[in-house]
Write a protein that holds these residues in place. Structure first.
Motif, PDB file in Angstrom:
ATOM      1  N   GLY A  65       0.992  -1.156   0.055  1.00 21.84           N
ATOM      2  CA  GLY A  65       0.106  -0.011   0.131  1.00 21.84           C
ATOM      3  C   GLY A  65       0.925   1.263  -0.023  1.00 21.84           C
ATOM      4  N   ILE A  66       1.838   1.302  -0.831  1.00 21.24           N
ATOM      5  CA  ILE A  66       2.828   2.429  -0.421  1.00 21.24           C
ATOM      6  C   ILE A  66       2.346   3.590  -1.026  1.00 21.24           C
ATOM      7  CG2 ILE A  66       4.074   2.235  -2.875  1.00 21.24           C
ATOM      8  CD1 ILE A  66       5.953   2.067   0.067  1.00 21.24           C
ATOM      9  N   ARG A  67       1.509   3.658  -1.851  1.00 16.80           N
ATOM     10  CA  ARG A  67       0.835   4.905  -2.469  1.00 16.80           C
ATOM     11  C   ARG A  67       0.175   5.596  -1.585  1.00 16.80           C
ATOM     12  NH1 ARG A  67      -4.253   4.691  -6.577  1.00 16.80           N
ATOM     13  NH2 ARG A  67      -3.800   6.760  -6.231  1.00 16.80           N
ATOM     14  N   ASN A  68      -0.289   5.020  -0.278  1.00 18.24           N
ATOM     15  CA  ASN A  68      -1.186   5.558   0.689  1.00 18.24           C
ATOM     16  C   ASN A  68      -0.401   6.289   1.661  1.00 18.24           C
ATOM     17  OD1 ASN A  68      -3.519   4.558  -0.414  1.00 18.24           O
ATOM     18  ND2 ASN A  68      -3.135   2.539   0.646  1.00 18.24           N
ATOM     19  N   PHE A  69       1.138   6.128   1.636  1.00 17.11           N
ATOM     20  CA  PHE A  69       2.081   6.900   2.586  1.00 17.11           C
ATOM     21  C   PHE A  69       2.322   8.314   2.344  1.00 17.11           C
ATOM     22  CE2 PHE A  69       2.667   2.541   3.614  1.00 17.11           C
ATOM     23  CZ  PHE A  69       3.152   2.418   4.764  1.00 17.11           C
ATOM     24  N   ASP A  70       2.358   9.176   2.984  1.00 15.37           N
ATOM     25  CA  ASP A  70       2.791  10.687   2.870  1.00 15.37           C
ATOM     26  C   ASP A  70       4.066  10.654   2.372  1.00 15.37           C
ATOM     27  OD1 ASP A  70       0.117  11.796   4.361  1.00 15.37           O
ATOM     28  OD2 ASP A  70       0.932  10.681   5.886  1.00 15.37           O
ATOM     29  N   HIS A  71       4.941  10.148   2.707  1.00 16.41           N
ATOM     30  CA  HIS A  71       6.411  10.507   2.090  1.00 16.41           C
ATOM     31  C   HIS A  71       7.209   8.950   2.292  1.00 16.41           C
ATOM     32  CE1 HIS A  71       9.518  13.903   2.509  1.00 16.41           C
ATOM     33  NE2 HIS A  71       9.947  12.928   1.644  1.00 16.41           N
ATOM     34  N   VAL A  72       7.750   8.923   0.990  1.00 21.12           N
ATOM     35  CA  VAL A  72       8.740   7.922   1.036  1.00 21.12           C
ATOM     36  C   VAL A  72      10.106   8.180   0.895  1.00 21.12           C
ATOM     37  CG1 VAL A  72       9.115   5.589  -0.221  1.00 21.12           C
ATOM     38  CG2 VAL A  72       6.709   6.375   0.237  1.00 21.12           C
ATOM     39  N   ILE A  73      10.958   7.668   1.553  1.00 18.04           N
ATOM     40  CA  ILE A  73      12.353   8.055   1.365  1.00 18.04           C
ATOM     41  C   ILE A  73      13.007   6.607   0.943  1.00 18.04           C
ATOM     42  CG2 ILE A  73      14.527   8.371   2.608  1.00 18.04           C
ATOM     43  CD1 ILE A  73      11.320   9.093   4.385  1.00 18.04           C
ATOM     44  N   VAL A  74      13.675   6.879  -0.210  1.00 17.39           N
ATOM     45  CA  VAL A  74      14.662   5.823  -0.752  1.00 17.39           C
ATOM     46  C   VAL A  74      15.962   5.985  -0.474  1.00 17.39           C
ATOM     47  CG1 VAL A  74      15.240   4.677  -3.078  1.00 17.39           C
ATOM     48  CG2 VAL A  74      12.802   5.831  -3.162  1.00 17.39           C
ATOM     49  N   ALA A  75      16.563   5.002   0.259  1.00 19.30           N
ATOM     50  CA  ALA A  75      17.766   5.186   0.629  1.00 19.30           C
ATOM     51  C   ALA A  75      18.499   4.050   0.405  1.00 19.30           C
ATOM     52  CB  ALA A  75      17.591   5.411   2.335  1.00 19.30           C
ATOM     53  N   ILE A  76      18.336   3.565  -0.888  1.00 18.63           N
ATOM     54  CA  ILE A  76      19.133   2.472  -1.320  1.00 18.63           C
ATOM     55  C   ILE A  76      20.370   2.550  -1.588  1.00 18.63           C
ATOM     56  CG2 ILE A  76      19.389   0.638  -3.320  1.00 18.63           C
ATOM     57  CD1 ILE A  76      16.359   1.221  -3.674  1.00 18.63           C
ATOM     58  N   GLY A  77      21.484   1.674  -1.279  1.00 20.26           N
ATOM     59  CA  GLY A  77      22.930   2.109  -1.101  1.00 20.26           C
ATOM     60  C   GLY A  77      23.350   2.177  -2.362  1.00 20.26           C
ATOM     61  N   ASP A  78      24.700   1.585  -2.781  1.00 16.76           N
ATOM     62  CA  ASP A  78      25.304   1.841  -4.027  1.00 16.76           C
ATOM     63  C   ASP A  78      24.636   1.208  -5.132  1.00 16.76           C
ATOM     64  OD1 ASP A  78      27.274   3.021  -2.509  1.00 16.76           O
ATOM     65  OD2 ASP A  78      28.171   1.324  -2.187  1.00 16.76           O
ATOM     66  N   ASN A  79      23.595   0.645  -5.332  1.00 18.84           N
ATOM     67  CA  ASN A  79      22.693   0.053  -6.293  1.00 18.84           C
ATOM     68  C   ASN A  79      21.943   1.203  -7.105  1.00 18.84           C
ATOM     69  OD1 ASN A  79      21.551  -1.406  -8.219  1.00 18.84           O
ATOM     70  ND2 ASN A  79      21.021  -3.152  -7.042  1.00 18.84           N
ATOM     71  N   ILE A  80      22.598   1.904  -8.047  1.00 16.49           N
ATOM     72  CA  ILE A  80      22.016   3.228  -8.574  1.00 16.49           C
ATOM     73  C   ILE A  80      20.741   2.650  -9.358  1.00 16.49           C
ATOM     74  CG2 ILE A  80      22.290   5.087 -10.194  1.00 16.49           C
ATOM     75  CD1 ILE A  80      25.121   5.358  -9.499  1.00 16.49           C
ATOM     76  N   GLN A  81      20.988   1.563  -9.888  1.00 14.55           N
ATOM     77  CA  GLN A  81      19.699   1.113 -10.839  1.00 14.55           C
ATOM     78  C   GLN A  81      18.650   0.785 -10.084  1.00 14.55           C
ATOM     79  OE1 GLN A  81      20.951  -2.071 -13.683  1.00 14.55           O
ATOM     80  NE2 GLN A  81      18.838  -2.719 -13.876  1.00 14.55           N
ATOM     81  N   ILE A 119      16.267  15.477  -3.209  1.00  9.24           N
ATOM     82  CA  ILE A 119      17.299  14.453  -3.555  1.00  9.24           C
ATOM     83  C   ILE A 119      18.214  14.983  -2.523  1.00  9.24           C
ATOM     84  CG2 ILE A 119      19.398  13.932  -5.223  1.00  9.24           C
ATOM     85  CD1 ILE A 119      17.133  15.047  -7.653  1.00  9.24           C
ATOM     86  N   VAL A 120      19.014  13.967  -1.851  1.00  6.71           N
ATOM     87  CA  VAL A 120      19.889  14.128  -0.820  1.00  6.71           C
ATOM     88  C   VAL A 120      21.135  13.570  -0.951  1.00  6.71           C
ATOM     89  CG1 VAL A 120      18.138  14.876   0.947  1.00  6.71           C
ATOM     90  CG2 VAL A 120      18.889  12.519   0.790  1.00  6.71           C
ATOM     91  N   HIS A 121      22.205  14.160  -0.510  1.00  4.93           N
ATOM     92  CA  HIS A 121      23.563  13.572  -0.753  1.00  4.93           C
ATOM     93  C   HIS A 121      24.115  13.234   0.638  1.00  4.93           C
ATOM     94  CE1 HIS A 121      24.173  14.564  -5.009  1.00  4.93           C
ATOM     95  NE2 HIS A 121      23.029  15.370  -5.019  1.00  4.93           N
ATOM     96  N   PRO A 122      24.201  11.919   1.125  1.00  2.00           N
ATOM     97  CA  PRO A 122      24.712  11.806   2.454  1.00  2.00           C
ATOM     98  C   PRO A 122      25.989  12.324   3.001  1.00  2.00           C
ATOM     99  CG  PRO A 122      23.718   9.753   1.469  1.00  2.00           C
ATOM    100  CD  PRO A 122      23.685  10.862   0.282  1.00  2.00           C
ATOM    101  N   GLU A 123      26.620  12.656   2.005  1.00  2.36           N
ATOM    102  CA  GLU A 123      27.981  13.171   2.457  1.00  2.36           C
ATOM    103  C   GLU A 123      27.974  14.709   2.657  1.00  2.36           C
ATOM    104  OE1 GLU A 123      27.661  13.388  -2.068  1.00  2.36           O
ATOM    105  OE2 GLU A 123      27.392  12.034  -0.448  1.00  2.36           O
ATOM    106  N   ARG A 124      26.629  15.352   2.243  1.00  5.39           N
ATOM    107  CA  ARG A 124      26.465  16.759   2.824  1.00  5.39           C
ATOM    108  C   ARG A 124      25.552  16.878   3.741  1.00  5.39           C
ATOM    109  NH1 ARG A 124      27.287  17.710  -3.229  1.00  5.39           N
ATOM    110  NH2 ARG A 124      25.192  17.833  -3.346  1.00  5.39           N
ATOM    111  N   ASP A 125      24.629  15.846   3.780  1.00  2.00           N
ATOM    112  CA  ASP A 125      23.492  16.069   4.817  1.00  2.00           C
ATOM    113  C   ASP A 125      23.245  14.741   5.827  1.00  2.00           C
ATOM    114  OD1 ASP A 125      22.065  18.224   3.480  1.00  2.00           O
ATOM    115  OD2 ASP A 125      22.168  16.943   1.817  1.00  2.00           O
ATOM    116  N   MET A 126      23.143  14.940   7.251  1.00  2.00           N
ATOM    117  CA  MET A 126      23.034  14.040   7.952  1.00  2.00           C
ATOM    118  C   MET A 126      21.642  13.294   7.855  1.00  2.00           C
ATOM    119  SD  MET A 126      25.079  15.337  11.258  1.00  2.00           S
ATOM    120  CE  MET A 126      24.128  16.778  11.506  1.00  2.00           C
ATOM    121  N   GLY A 127      21.488  11.948   8.141  1.00  2.00           N
ATOM    122  CA  GLY A 127      20.349  11.590   8.220  1.00  2.00           C
ATOM    123  C   GLY A 127      19.377  11.929   9.179  1.00  2.00           C
ATOM    124  N   GLU A 128      19.741  12.298  10.436  1.00  2.30           N
ATOM    125  CA  GLU A 128      18.800  12.923  11.302  1.00  2.30           C
ATOM    126  C   GLU A 128      18.524  14.373  11.228  1.00  2.30           C
ATOM    127  OE1 GLU A 128      20.731  10.604  15.349  1.00  2.30           O
ATOM    128  OE2 GLU A 128      21.019  12.576  15.079  1.00  2.30           O
TER     129      GLU A 128
END
Length: 222
Positions: A65-81, A119-128
């Motif tokens: 039911g992912i479409r019902n969520f207000d906000h989805v964060i895609v934090a997949i690691g090094d698998n760009i595809q 779009i976030v870059h972890p090297e510039r932005d902390m998760g918290e």
């Protein structure tokens, strides 16, 4: 009372795990998703729900039911595809807001092209820091000083408009201090008690996290 938003975090590595943990600590409803069962087990007692699933499989996301969520964060690691494919599927399913972790600038440009909202870059932005920005539209920036104290930039709402710092007596009522006010291009450092707050001012607040939360909930939030 603010309506509790629902978040889904896809990818439970260091970055995604940090966001998942912080959102959960803030009392948010969080669905944690990862293809790695060990990682899912780690967050089973932290997130509201934790499931093993391949986010590149549209049927898996539909079943959650992912479409019902207000906000989805895609934090997949090094698998760009996988990151790009997951983002595409989320867009096609009509998810309201999608934040995606970019591994590099090229990855970020592709994500922008396919419609990622943030779009976030972890090297510039902390998760918290990001997690706290997601929770409230009033909080613009967040800097953790310790486990319990932070400096936060908060947008002044209409409730504060026209009132002086003396009238509001924020320090006595909430135990926090307004150390600066940003008004357009001007920055008022150590504002006087007679300073009048205007709607839209950015208040730079320092204090204990629980006191800042209390101030935002009772005074700032609409």
């Amino acid at each position: 009372m603010n309506v509790k938003k629902q978040y889904a975090v896809i990818g439970l590595g260091r970055f995604g795990g940090s966001i998942c943990r912080t959102l959960s600590e803030q009392g948010m409803e969080v669905l944690a998703i990862d293809i790695d069962e060990d990682r899912v087990n780690e967050f089973a007692s932290i997130a509201s729900h934790a499931v093993v699933g391949d986010a590149t499989d549209e049927n898996v996301l539909k079943s959650l039911g992912i479409r019902n969520f207000d906000h989805v964060i895609v934090a997949i690691g090094d698998n760009i595809q996988a990151s790009i494919l997951t983002t595409l599927i989320l867009k096609e399913l009509g998810v309201q807001h999608i934040t995606v972790k970019a591994t590099n600038d090229y990855h970020g440009k592709v994500l922008e092209k396919i419609g990622a909202d943030q779009i976030v870059h972890p090297e510039r932005d902390m998760g918290e820091r990001i997690a706290n920005n997601l929770i409230s539209s009033n909080v613009l920036d967040y800097l953790e000083l310790s486990d319990k104290h932070s400096i936060v930039e908060i947008v002044a709402s209409e409730r504060l408009d026209g009132h002086s710092l003396l009238e509001l007596d924020i320090r006595a009522r909430y135990g926090i201090n307004i150390v600066a006010i940003k008004r357009g291009t001007d920055v008022i450092v150590s504002p006087l008690a007679s300073e009048i707050i205007r709607k839209g001012d950015i208040l730079v607040v320092i204090g204990a996290d629980e006191d800042i939360d209390r101030f935002e909930e009772k005074v700032v939030s609409k």
